[in-house]
Write an enzyme that holds these catalytic residues in place. Structure first.
Site, PDB file in Angstrom:
ATOM      1  N   GLU A 365       0.878  11.087 -21.790  1.00 30.95           N
ATOM      2  CA  GLU A 365       1.403  11.708 -20.599  1.00 30.95           C
ATOM      3  C   GLU A 365       2.348  12.804 -20.835  1.00 30.95           C
ATOM      4  O   GLU A 365       3.511  12.848 -19.925  1.00 30.95           O
ATOM      5  CB  GLU A 365       1.682  10.692 -19.590  1.00 30.95           C
ATOM      6  CG  GLU A 365       0.405   9.974 -19.312  1.00 30.95           C
ATOM      7  CD  GLU A 365       0.359   9.078 -17.935  1.00 30.95           C
ATOM      8  OE1 GLU A 365       1.149   9.731 -16.814  1.00 30.95           O
ATOM      9  OE2 GLU A 365      -0.290   8.240 -17.642  1.00 30.95           O
TER      10      GLU A 365
HETATM   11  C1  LIG Z   1      -3.169   5.408 -26.572  1.00 32.04           C
HETATM   12  C2  LIG Z   1      -3.126   6.753 -25.995  1.00 32.04           C
HETATM   13  C3  LIG Z   1      -3.600   6.970 -24.598  1.00 32.04           C
HETATM   14  C4  LIG Z   1      -3.862   8.212 -24.130  1.00 32.04           C
HETATM   15  N1  LIG Z   1      -4.466   8.279 -22.815  1.00 32.04           N
HETATM   16  C5  LIG Z   1      -4.814   9.474 -22.262  1.00 32.04           C
HETATM   17  C6  LIG Z   1      -5.819   9.791 -21.131  1.00 32.04           C
HETATM   18  O1  LIG Z   1      -5.966   8.470 -20.551  1.00 32.04           O
HETATM   19  N2  LIG Z   1      -6.227  10.908 -20.841  1.00 32.04           N
HETATM   20  C7  LIG Z   1      -5.597  11.842 -21.520  1.00 32.04           C
HETATM   21  O2  LIG Z   1      -6.317  12.879 -21.040  1.00 32.04           O
HETATM   22  N3  LIG Z   1      -5.098  11.926 -22.622  1.00 32.04           N
HETATM   23  C8  LIG Z   1      -4.434  10.840 -23.130  1.00 32.04           C
HETATM   24  N4  LIG Z   1      -3.823  10.449 -24.157  1.00 32.04           N
HETATM   25  C9  LIG Z   1      -3.481  11.823 -24.914  1.00 32.04           C
HETATM   26  C10 LIG Z   1      -2.023  11.922 -24.901  1.00 32.04           C
HETATM   27  O3  LIG Z   1      -1.429  12.161 -23.615  1.00 32.04           O
HETATM   28  C11 LIG Z   1      -1.623  12.923 -26.093  1.00 32.04           C
HETATM   29  O4  LIG Z   1      -1.828  12.329 -27.196  1.00 32.04           O
HETATM   30  C12 LIG Z   1      -0.221  13.575 -25.988  1.00 32.04           C
HETATM   31  O5  LIG Z   1      -0.145  14.317 -24.942  1.00 32.04           O
HETATM   32  C13 LIG Z   1       0.148  14.240 -27.285  1.00 32.04           C
HETATM   33  O6  LIG Z   1      -1.032  15.335 -27.479  1.00 32.04           O
HETATM   34  P1  LIG Z   1      -1.287  15.249 -29.084  1.00 32.04           P
HETATM   35  O7  LIG Z   1      -1.976  13.576 -29.595  1.00 32.04           O
HETATM   36  O8  LIG Z   1      -2.598  16.179 -29.457  1.00 32.04           O
HETATM   37  O9  LIG Z   1      -0.274  15.801 -29.907  1.00 32.04           O
HETATM   38  P2  LIG Z   1      -0.032  17.123 -30.312  1.00 32.04           P
HETATM   39  O10 LIG Z   1       0.183  18.085 -29.255  1.00 32.04           O
HETATM   40  O11 LIG Z   1      -0.701  17.746 -31.472  1.00 32.04           O
HETATM   41  O12 LIG Z   1       1.559  17.181 -30.621  1.00 32.04           O
HETATM   42  C14 LIG Z   1       2.003  16.569 -32.185  1.00 32.04           C
HETATM   43  C15 LIG Z   1       3.687  16.779 -32.187  1.00 32.04           C
HETATM   44  O13 LIG Z   1       3.994  18.077 -32.062  1.00 32.04           O
HETATM   45  C16 LIG Z   1       4.892  18.031 -31.117  1.00 32.04           C
HETATM   46  N5  LIG Z   1       4.969  19.348 -30.148  1.00 32.04           N
HETATM   47  C17 LIG Z   1       3.895  19.690 -29.704  1.00 32.04           C
HETATM   48  N6  LIG Z   1       3.974  21.118 -29.091  1.00 32.04           N
HETATM   49  C18 LIG Z   1       5.392  21.336 -29.398  1.00 32.04           C
HETATM   50  C19 LIG Z   1       6.289  22.256 -28.798  1.00 32.04           C
HETATM   51  N7  LIG Z   1       5.974  23.548 -28.093  1.00 32.04           N
HETATM   52  N8  LIG Z   1       7.627  22.024 -28.960  1.00 32.04           N
HETATM   53  C20 LIG Z   1       8.068  20.893 -29.870  1.00 32.04           C
HETATM   54  N9  LIG Z   1       7.201  20.071 -30.031  1.00 32.04           N
HETATM   55  C21 LIG Z   1       5.936  19.992 -29.875  1.00 32.04           C
HETATM   56  C22 LIG Z   1       4.484  16.836 -30.030  1.00 32.04           C
HETATM   57  O14 LIG Z   1       5.760  16.565 -29.343  1.00 32.04           O
HETATM   58  C23 LIG Z   1       4.236  15.898 -30.981  1.00 32.04           C
HETATM   59  O15 LIG Z   1       5.516  15.107 -31.686  1.00 32.04           O
HETATM   60  C24 LIG Z   1      -3.604   9.438 -24.624  1.00 32.04           C
HETATM   61  C25 LIG Z   1      -3.198   9.124 -26.119  1.00 32.04           C
HETATM   62  C26 LIG Z   1      -3.204   8.127 -26.610  1.00 32.04           C
HETATM   63  C27 LIG Z   1      -2.302   7.843 -28.386  1.00 32.04           C
END
Ligand SMILES: Cc1cc2nc3c(=O)[nH]c(=O)nc-3n(C[C@H](O)[C@H](O)[C@H](O)COP(=O)(O)OP(=O)(O)OC[C@H]3O[C@@H](n4cnc5c(N)ncnc54)[C@H](O)[C@@H]3O)c2cc1C
Length: 382
Positions: A365
């Site tokens: 989230e």
């Molecule tokens: C167990 C679990 C349950 C989930 N449930 C749901 C759900 O029900 N529905 C849904 O839609 N999603 C869900 N998610 C998705 C979750 O919201 C995302 O994993 C999360 O928003 C991060 O996206 P990402 O994993 O693609 O990481 P990325 O966006 O690839 O981020 C990787 C890293 O880069 C950093 N980063 C990215 N952009 C920036 C920036 N501009 N400045 C600084 N740092 C940055 C991030 O903070 C992170 O540390 C779930 C994820 C998990 C693991």
């Protein structure tokens, strides 16, 4: 300003605590090990009204508020964060979208069975190329007569292994950025041809929760399932995430308080150097510090919840509460494992599970980095 819960909220807190202790605590370890929730327990929780707390009785909800919902999230997550996130995604991410943006007919048809607990909900926004940056979304919905044909794939959809209803975000206009081209749909996950739900994704924590990849291949949906105006999906998703973050902050709070309670109980019994380890001043000072941090996080969670209940701006307050509570949950659970020594590290005690569960509160989230983006974007001189 009143920092105390009123009588009604205290009674609700007791009810949530009693449900967590009697129905969830005895099976929490087993659910984590089996990587599956007990669906009978979830149905009981639904009967208790835990899946529709802040929603109007008019639609079958409990007619309570966001503050009561945070109390539920804290009490349930003290015992089991997997059940916590299940309630949270259903309540804040799925139901809130229909409650805030649905037509009266959509509320009667789709919201009612969700908030009265007869159906479970999920929320499909994240894709492999669209995590923190939703602009990478590639799932499309193309018009075919009056219907829409959806193609694409959503990753990490919590609850999708058993949910009935999904709020799905797809591009209805690919010529503009996703912030203007995404539209929300209310999709029946179980009875719609073309939908495939993967096995549970193996994870470090909240292992009992259902979290799968949902693939949509030529999925036909009727126009009554479009939620809100075309192209307003991004706004709908961001509004849901603002309220969702209050629930996740409360989940983090519950994990932290649950772990500290376990450590204090253990420290009364465990003797080293001839006395209970709780008797060492080092331990007492550490516990005092941790409880102070948890209480500070709780006040921030309640502040955000009350702002939402009072119809005041709450997005940045929710982001602050999540940033703080998730950090506290990680610090506290790590310290509690340390405090319990080798036993803290063993599966026999729940603190190792709580330490694994705490990590995700800094990621989903919106990551902690994204929370800082939200907070810094709203800052003013005070
Ligand atoms: C167990 C679990 C349950 C989930 N449930 C749901 C759900 O029900 N529905 C849904 O839609 N999603 C869900 N998610 C998705 C979750 O919201 C995302 O994993 C999360 O928003 C991060 O996206 P990402 O994993 O693609 O990481 P990325 O966006 O690839 O981020 C990787 C890293 O880069 C950093 N980063 C990215 N952009 C920036 C920036 N501009 N400045 C600084 N740092 C940055 C991030 O903070 C992170 O540390 C779930 C994820 C998990 C693991």
């Amino acid at each position: 300003m009143d920092f105390k819960l009123d009588k009604a909220h205290q009674l609700q807190q007791e009810l949530f605590r009693s449900f967590a202790e009697t129905e969830i605590r005895p099976i929490a370890k087993e659910m984590d090990e089996n990587e599956a929730l007990d669906l009978d327990m979830l149905k009981k929780a639904a009967k208790y009204g835990l899946f529709g707390i802040p929603y109007s009785k008019e639609y079958g909800g409990a007619g309570s508020d966001t503050l009561a919902y945070t109390l539920c999230m804290e009490e349930i997550s003290k015992v089991d964060a997997s059940t916590g996130v299940t309630i949270s995604v259903h309540t804040s991410l799925c139901c809130s979208c229909i409650n805030n943006f649905g037509t009266e007919e959509q509320k009667q048809t789709y919201l009612r069975p969700l908030v009265d607990g007869s159906k479970f909900g999920c929320f499909g926004l994240t894709e492999t190329n669209a995590g923190s940056d939703v602009q990478g979304a590639q799932t499309t919905a193309v018009k075919d007569g009056d219907d829409w044909i959806i193609n694409g794939s959503k990753i990490f959809t919590t609850n999708s292994g058993f949910a009935d209803t999904c709020i799905l975000f797809a591009l209805t206009d690919r010529t503009v950025p996703a912030s203007k081209g995404l539209t929300a749909f209310i999709v029946d996950l179980k009875n719609t041809p073309g939908i495939t739900v993967s096995d549970n994704i193996e994870r470090m924590g909240i292992r009992a929760a259902s979290n799968c990849i949902v693939t949509y291949e030529n999925v036909r949906v009727t126009p009554d399932r479009v939620l809100g105006p075309l192209g307003k999906g991004f706004k709908i998703a961001m509004t849901a995430l603002d309220t969702g973050r209050i629930g996740i902050a409360a989940q983090a709070l519950g994990i932290a308080q649950g772990a500290l309670n376990e450590a204090i109980k253990y420290g009364k019994e465990r003797k080293q150097f001839g006395k209970p380890i709780n008797a060492f001043q080092n331990t007492q000072f550490k516990m005092a510090e941790l409880q102070t941090k948890i209480d500070a996080a709780r006040l921030m969670v309640w502040r955000a919840a009350c702002a939402e209940d009072n119809h005041e701006p709450y997005g940045p307050l929710a982001a602050m509460a999540k940033l703080m509570a998730s950090d506290v949950a990680n610090q506290v659970t790590r310290e509690c494992v340390q405090f319990m020594g080798g036993y803290g590290y063993c599966r026999e005690y729940p603190v190792e599970r709580m330490m694994r569960d705490a990590k995700i509160t800094e990621i989903y989230e919106g990551t902690s980095e994204v929370m800082k983006m939200v907070i810094s974007g709203s800052m003013k001189l005070k």
